[in-house]
Design a protein around this motif. Structure first.
Motif, PDB file in Angstrom:
ATOM      1  N   PHE A   1      38.556  37.181  46.588  1.00 53.97           N
ATOM      2  CA  PHE A   1      37.927  38.326  47.255  1.00 53.97           C
ATOM      3  C   PHE A   1      37.469  39.296  46.166  1.00 53.97           C
ATOM      4  O   PHE A   1      38.181  39.502  45.181  1.00 53.97           O
ATOM      5  CB  PHE A   1      38.953  39.056  48.140  1.00 53.97           C
ATOM      6  CG  PHE A   1      39.576  38.177  49.190  1.00 53.97           C
ATOM      7  CD1 PHE A   1      38.939  37.973  50.408  1.00 53.97           C
ATOM      8  CD2 PHE A   1      40.794  37.548  48.967  1.00 53.97           C
ATOM      9  CE1 PHE A   1      39.505  37.173  51.388  1.00 53.97           C
ATOM     10  CE2 PHE A   1      41.370  36.727  49.938  1.00 53.97           C
ATOM     11  CZ  PHE A   1      40.726  36.541  51.148  1.00 53.97           C
ATOM     12  N   TYR A   2      36.330  39.891  46.373  1.00 51.73           N
ATOM     13  CA  TYR A   2      35.855  40.874  45.401  1.00 51.73           C
ATOM     14  C   TYR A   2      35.471  42.181  46.075  1.00 51.73           C
ATOM     15  O   TYR A   2      34.963  42.174  47.198  1.00 51.73           O
ATOM     16  CB  TYR A   2      34.640  40.331  44.629  1.00 51.73           C
ATOM     17  CG  TYR A   2      35.015  39.225  43.673  1.00 51.73           C
ATOM     18  CD1 TYR A   2      35.687  39.511  42.481  1.00 51.73           C
ATOM     19  CD2 TYR A   2      34.731  37.896  43.967  1.00 51.73           C
ATOM     20  CE1 TYR A   2      36.049  38.496  41.601  1.00 51.73           C
ATOM     21  CE2 TYR A   2      35.091  36.876  43.090  1.00 51.73           C
ATOM     22  CZ  TYR A   2      35.751  37.172  41.906  1.00 51.73           C
ATOM     23  OH  TYR A   2      36.120  36.184  41.050  1.00 51.73           O
ATOM     24  N   LYS A   3      35.721  43.257  45.344  1.00 54.90           N
ATOM     25  CA  LYS A   3      35.296  44.573  45.836  1.00 54.90           C
ATOM     26  C   LYS A   3      33.808  44.743  45.498  1.00 54.90           C
ATOM     27  O   LYS A   3      33.326  44.177  44.501  1.00 54.90           O
ATOM     28  CB  LYS A   3      36.093  45.682  45.107  1.00 54.90           C
ATOM     29  CG  LYS A   3      37.520  45.795  45.593  1.00 54.90           C
ATOM     30  CD  LYS A   3      38.224  46.938  44.894  1.00 54.90           C
ATOM     31  CE  LYS A   3      39.107  46.423  43.782  1.00 54.90           C
ATOM     32  NZ  LYS A   3      39.696  47.373  42.909  1.00 54.90           N
ATOM     33  N   GLU A   4      33.144  45.550  46.295  1.00 57.44           N
ATOM     34  CA  GLU A   4      31.717  45.831  46.070  1.00 57.44           C
ATOM     35  C   GLU A   4      31.484  46.226  44.602  1.00 57.44           C
ATOM     36  O   GLU A   4      30.577  45.729  43.937  1.00 57.44           O
ATOM     37  CB  GLU A   4      31.294  46.962  47.027  1.00 57.44           C
ATOM     38  CG  GLU A   4      29.854  47.378  46.936  1.00 57.44           C
ATOM     39  CD  GLU A   4      28.905  46.438  47.678  1.00 57.44           C
ATOM     40  OE1 GLU A   4      29.302  45.915  48.730  1.00 57.44           O
ATOM     41  OE2 GLU A   4      27.785  46.244  47.175  1.00 57.44           O
ATOM     42  N   ALA A   5      32.361  47.110  44.117  1.00 56.40           N
ATOM     43  CA  ALA A   5      32.180  47.655  42.771  1.00 56.40           C
ATOM     44  C   ALA A   5      32.326  46.595  41.676  1.00 56.40           C
ATOM     45  O   ALA A   5      31.865  46.782  40.550  1.00 56.40           O
ATOM     46  CB  ALA A   5      33.193  48.772  42.543  1.00 56.40           C
ATOM     47  N   GLU A   6      32.972  45.492  42.016  1.00 56.31           N
ATOM     48  CA  GLU A   6      33.171  44.447  40.995  1.00 56.31           C
ATOM     49  C   GLU A   6      31.936  43.560  40.827  1.00 56.31           C
ATOM     50  O   GLU A   6      31.826  42.834  39.837  1.00 56.31           O
ATOM     51  CB  GLU A   6      34.354  43.552  41.389  1.00 56.31           C
ATOM     52  CG  GLU A   6      35.710  44.196  41.222  1.00 56.31           C
ATOM     53  CD  GLU A   6      36.829  43.244  41.612  1.00 56.31           C
ATOM     54  OE1 GLU A   6      37.522  42.751  40.711  1.00 56.31           O
ATOM     55  OE2 GLU A   6      36.979  42.983  42.829  1.00 56.31           O
ATOM     56  N   LEU A   7      31.058  43.549  41.808  1.00 55.89           N
ATOM     57  CA  LEU A   7      29.917  42.626  41.749  1.00 55.89           C
ATOM     58  C   LEU A   7      28.959  42.974  40.615  1.00 55.89           C
ATOM     59  O   LEU A   7      28.769  44.139  40.275  1.00 55.89           O
ATOM     60  CB  LEU A   7      29.152  42.627  43.080  1.00 55.89           C
ATOM     61  CG  LEU A   7      29.946  42.250  44.339  1.00 55.89           C
ATOM     62  CD1 LEU A   7      29.000  42.034  45.524  1.00 55.89           C
ATOM     63  CD2 LEU A   7      30.799  41.000  44.132  1.00 55.89           C
ATOM     64  N   VAL A   8      28.398  41.934  40.039  1.00 55.49           N
ATOM     65  CA  VAL A   8      27.412  42.126  38.973  1.00 55.49           C
ATOM     66  C   VAL A   8      26.131  41.436  39.444  1.00 55.49           C
ATOM     67  O   VAL A   8      26.113  40.216  39.634  1.00 55.49           O
ATOM     68  CB  VAL A   8      27.904  41.469  37.654  1.00 55.49           C
ATOM     69  CG1 VAL A   8      26.905  41.724  36.525  1.00 55.49           C
ATOM     70  CG2 VAL A   8      29.299  41.950  37.282  1.00 55.49           C
ATOM     71  N   GLU A   9      25.116  42.234  39.638  1.00 56.21           N
ATOM     72  CA  GLU A   9      23.828  41.724  40.151  1.00 56.21           C
ATOM     73  C   GLU A   9      24.006  40.830  41.372  1.00 56.21           C
ATOM     74  O   GLU A   9      23.459  39.716  41.448  1.00 56.21           O
ATOM     75  CB  GLU A   9      23.062  40.988  39.050  1.00 56.21           C
ATOM     76  CG  GLU A   9      22.592  41.943  37.969  1.00 56.21           C
ATOM     77  CD  GLU A   9      22.031  41.224  36.747  1.00 56.21           C
ATOM     78  OE1 GLU A   9      21.922  39.990  36.773  1.00 56.21           O
ATOM     79  OE2 GLU A   9      21.718  41.917  35.782  1.00 56.21           O
ATOM     80  N   GLY A  10      24.826  41.309  42.285  1.00 60.19           N
ATOM     81  CA  GLY A  10      24.987  40.591  43.561  1.00 60.19           C
ATOM     82  C   GLY A  10      25.878  39.367  43.501  1.00 60.19           C
ATOM     83  O   GLY A  10      25.977  38.615  44.471  1.00 60.19           O
TER      84      GLY A  10
ATOM     85  N   SER B   1      44.254  40.253  51.360  1.00 64.00           N
ATOM     86  CA  SER B   1      44.130  39.376  52.526  1.00 64.00           C
ATOM     87  C   SER B   1      44.749  38.026  52.151  1.00 64.00           C
ATOM     88  O   SER B   1      44.368  37.420  51.143  1.00 64.00           O
ATOM     89  CB  SER B   1      42.653  39.220  52.865  1.00 64.00           C
ATOM     90  OG  SER B   1      42.482  38.135  53.729  1.00 64.00           O
ATOM     91  N   ILE B   2      45.729  37.572  52.930  1.00 61.21           N
ATOM     92  CA  ILE B   2      46.404  36.317  52.544  1.00 61.21           C
ATOM     93  C   ILE B   2      46.366  35.244  53.641  1.00 61.21           C
ATOM     94  O   ILE B   2      47.158  34.296  53.610  1.00 61.21           O
ATOM     95  CB  ILE B   2      47.864  36.541  52.082  1.00 61.21           C
ATOM     96  CG1 ILE B   2      48.651  37.329  53.122  1.00 61.21           C
ATOM     97  CG2 ILE B   2      47.933  37.171  50.707  1.00 61.21           C
ATOM     98  CD1 ILE B   2      50.157  37.209  52.926  1.00 61.21           C
ATOM     99  N   SER B   3      45.466  35.420  54.604  1.00 65.25           N
ATOM    100  CA  SER B   3      45.260  34.294  55.527  1.00 65.25           C
ATOM    101  C   SER B   3      43.768  34.216  55.825  1.00 65.25           C
ATOM    102  O   SER B   3      43.028  35.180  55.628  1.00 65.25           O
ATOM    103  CB  SER B   3      46.063  34.484  56.808  1.00 65.25           C
ATOM    104  OG  SER B   3      45.438  35.447  57.635  1.00 65.25           O
ATOM    105  N   ARG B   4      43.347  33.048  56.257  1.00 64.19           N
ATOM    106  CA  ARG B   4      41.932  32.838  56.596  1.00 64.19           C
ATOM    107  C   ARG B   4      41.868  32.264  58.007  1.00 64.19           C
ATOM    108  O   ARG B   4      42.734  31.462  58.378  1.00 64.19           O
ATOM    109  CB  ARG B   4      41.279  31.841  55.614  1.00 64.19           C
ATOM    110  CG  ARG B   4      41.410  32.143  54.128  1.00 64.19           C
ATOM    111  CD  ARG B   4      40.555  33.310  53.660  1.00 64.19           C
ATOM    112  NE  ARG B   4      39.207  33.357  54.194  1.00 64.19           N
ATOM    113  CZ  ARG B   4      38.135  32.756  53.643  1.00 64.19           C
ATOM    114  NH1 ARG B   4      38.261  32.088  52.520  1.00 64.19           N
ATOM    115  NH2 ARG B   4      36.943  32.849  54.200  1.00 64.19           N
ATOM    116  N   SER B   5      40.850  32.681  58.759  1.00 67.17           N
ATOM    117  CA  SER B   5      40.773  32.167  60.127  1.00 67.17           C
ATOM    118  C   SER B   5      39.416  31.561  60.450  1.00 67.17           C
ATOM    119  O   SER B   5      39.154  31.191  61.578  1.00 67.17           O
ATOM    120  CB  SER B   5      41.121  33.284  61.117  1.00 67.17           C
ATOM    121  OG  SER B   5      40.305  34.410  60.875  1.00 67.17           O
ATOM    122  N   SER B   6      38.560  31.401  59.422  1.00 63.29           N
ATOM    123  CA  SER B   6      37.228  30.873  59.705  1.00 63.29           C
ATOM    124  C   SER B   6      37.102  29.383  59.373  1.00 63.29           C
ATOM    125  O   SER B   6      36.033  28.807  59.490  1.00 63.29           O
ATOM    126  CB  SER B   6      36.185  31.687  58.939  1.00 63.29           C
ATOM    127  OG  SER B   6      36.542  31.743  57.585  1.00 63.29           O
TER     128      SER B   6
END
Ligand code: ME8
Length: 503
Positions: A131-140, A199-204
């Motif tokens: 998972f990444y925070k918005e602020a961590e993204l580099v050029e999308g 977040s430690i579970s996935r439901s998709s």
């Protein structure tokens, strides 16, 4: 004291490559050395088989996920066998014992009040399973360059934020917990900048360990692959029913720098939350490029460790990867430097020393361990040189300084070659056979000691050398450094240890 070393468990989305072989080889050297030193050692490796990335890879291969992971996991097992890796167990996260361990840990976290339900809305990179925070993204994109997608799903959260101070206290009170130091500083600043719940579970999607029924958590959830995967280090040593806590507290988790955050932040937090002991150390090693480029399937430049060992031998690959750069730093694999190092170090220095001495003994000294006459200072100094550095060498392995370990042994190999050139046994054969025998004895004895110490690093060549010196299998441990070769022992006909390769 019990010893424990682990590799990351490798994703089975693709077959093994130089990177996975690298971490595995490093842990193997460590484990072999600890056993050589008489320690009760456990070495764990295995495969990480759940999650979205694997599910997608199975879909792409048009296989059901279970058949897919069975096939790819086998290629990793085969690599371990092919490279004669001495792992004590090979864990697969699709095994029942692991499902039980992961569910047990989850239940414990629930009981201790560290899991709560919510909704995750944020960026996710399937390639990194992170998972990444918005602020961590580099050029999308993720900072690793991986594609990210926006995810909104029901999820259970782990109260990671409750562990910020405890983690800082851990790094402060135990400065060696994260190694090398530069990496420790990175993790430190990351934690200091503030921790969000995870977040430690996935439901998709479905390809994962279901949440345990006894916690009344949604049936449609599977565990986030990282909490599942990290638990392997517990499963491998008996968690929950026969958990060897003492061994776990000595664990050294060797990982690539790419996955340090999961191991140095999330993992200790999970363990503290479940009242479990912490590992001794997380060691992040560097990253390989190939001919100056990032190794990647799409560039078609991945190095296959099996092809490489088939062509050049196991020892050449082990020697190259651990000598080319200090453990912890990045390095580059180039075919030319691989051949240069193999020829210079294995063929010309080590192999040649052994070959010239043992063939000479075979032809000119009765094919026996020579009689030893009056030892001169130069002989004694050389013989003692390995013994003297053993405590230092032991520290080097304990600290995963494989590079320095080998450097020190190589210095002695060079000293031995210089000693042969200086003492000239071929001249002594005509003038002073007593001295010739003493010189040859000295050389055989020091070669034996060097070979004892190179067993962990260069297992194939070292075993041959010890065979040529007629050393019993049960006289190949560290204690054998305190013994001496027995003059008069018959020696078998030696043959080449390390061939020279042309470019
Ligand atoms: O991350 N140079 O698995 P993974 C050096 N399943 N080492 C490399 C490398 C390179 N170019 N490429 C890979 C995962 N590695 C998770 C781990 S652990 C609980 C779960 C090595 O198959 C390095 O050790 O992507 C890295 O950490 C590991 O392979 C990642 O393997």
């Amino acid at each position: 004291m019990k010893k424990y070393i682990t590799t990351p468990i490798y994703y089975v989305n693709d077959k093994p490559h130089l990177g996975s072989a690298y971490t595995t080889i490093a842990c193997d050297v460590w484990a072999r050395f600890q056993r050589f030193s008489g320690h009760d050692t456990f070495f764990l490796t295995g495969t990480d088989e759940h999650g979205q990335k694997i599910q997608q890879a199975a879909e792409k291969a048009k296989k059901n996920p279970k058949n897919f992971v069975d096939d790819v996991s086998l290629t990793f097992k085969n690599m371990m066998n092919h490279l004669t890796i001495t792992n004590d167990d090979f864990i697969r996260t699709t095994e029942e014992r692991h499902k039980k361990a992961a569910q047990h840990l989850w239940t414990k976290l629930v009981q201790n009040g560290y899991i709560y339900p919510g909704e995750y809305a944020g960026w996710y990179a399937v390639r990194d399973e992170a998972f990444y925070k918005e602020a961590e993204l580099v050029e999308g994109k993720a900072p690793t360059g991986a594609e990210v997608t926006w995810v909104v799903e029901q999820s259970y959260f782990f109260k990671l934020s409750a562990f910020q101070d405890k983690l800082i206290a851990l790094y402060e009170s135990n400065p060696n917990f994260i190694q090398p130091q530069s990496r420790r500083n990175e993790v430190f600043s990351f934690v200091k900048s503030g921790l969000h719940d995870l977040s430690i579970s996935r439901s998709s999607f479905e390809w994962g360990i279901p949440l345990p029924e006894n916690t009344n958590h949604g049936k449609e959830h599977v565990m986030y692959v990282w909490i599942d995967a990290l638990t392997n280090y517990l499963t491998g040593i008996g968690y929950p029913d026969n958990f060897d806590e003492e061994r776990f507290s000595q664990a050294i988790h060797v990982v690539g720098k790419d996955i340090l955050r999961f191991h140095a932040v999330y993992w200790p937090a999970f363990l503290m939350a479940a009242d479990l002991p912490l590992p001794k150390q997380i060691y992040a090693h560097g990253w390989w490029t190939v001919e100056g480029e990032k190794m990647s399937k799409s560039l078609g430049n991945t190095v296959d460790p099996i092809t490489l060992t088939d062509a050049y031998g196991i020892d050449s690959v082990r020697n190259f990867v651990l000598r080319e750069m200090p453990f912890g730093q990045d390095g580059n694999f180039s075919h030319a430097s691989f051949l240069n190092r193999t020829n210079a170090e294995l063929a010309n220095a080590y192999g040649n020393l052994v070959q010239r001495v043992l063939s000479f003994v075979q032809k000119n000294a009765g094919a026996k361990v020579p009689e030893v006459g009056n030892l001169q200072k130069i002989d004694i100094d050389l013989m003692n040189s390995v013994e003297k550095i053993v405590p230092t060498l032991t520290h080097y392995i304990d600290d995963l300084k494989f590079h320095t370990y080998a450097d020190d042994l190589w210095k002695i190999i060079f000293d031995c070659n210089a000693y042969v050139d200086q003492e000239k046994p071929w001249n002594l054969q005509k003038t002073d056979t007593d001295r010739m025998n003493t010189v040859l004895y000295t050389l055989c004895e020091i070669i034996r000691k060097i070979a004892l110490m190179t067993q962990c690093f260069l297992p194939v060549g070292s075993a041959k050398i010890l065979d040529y010196l007629a050393i019993d299998q049960n006289k190949r441990g560290i204690d054998a450094l305190n013994t001496r070769l027995l003059s008069g022992t018959n020696l078998p006909v030696p043959s080449g240890i390390y061939p020279r390769f042309s470019a």
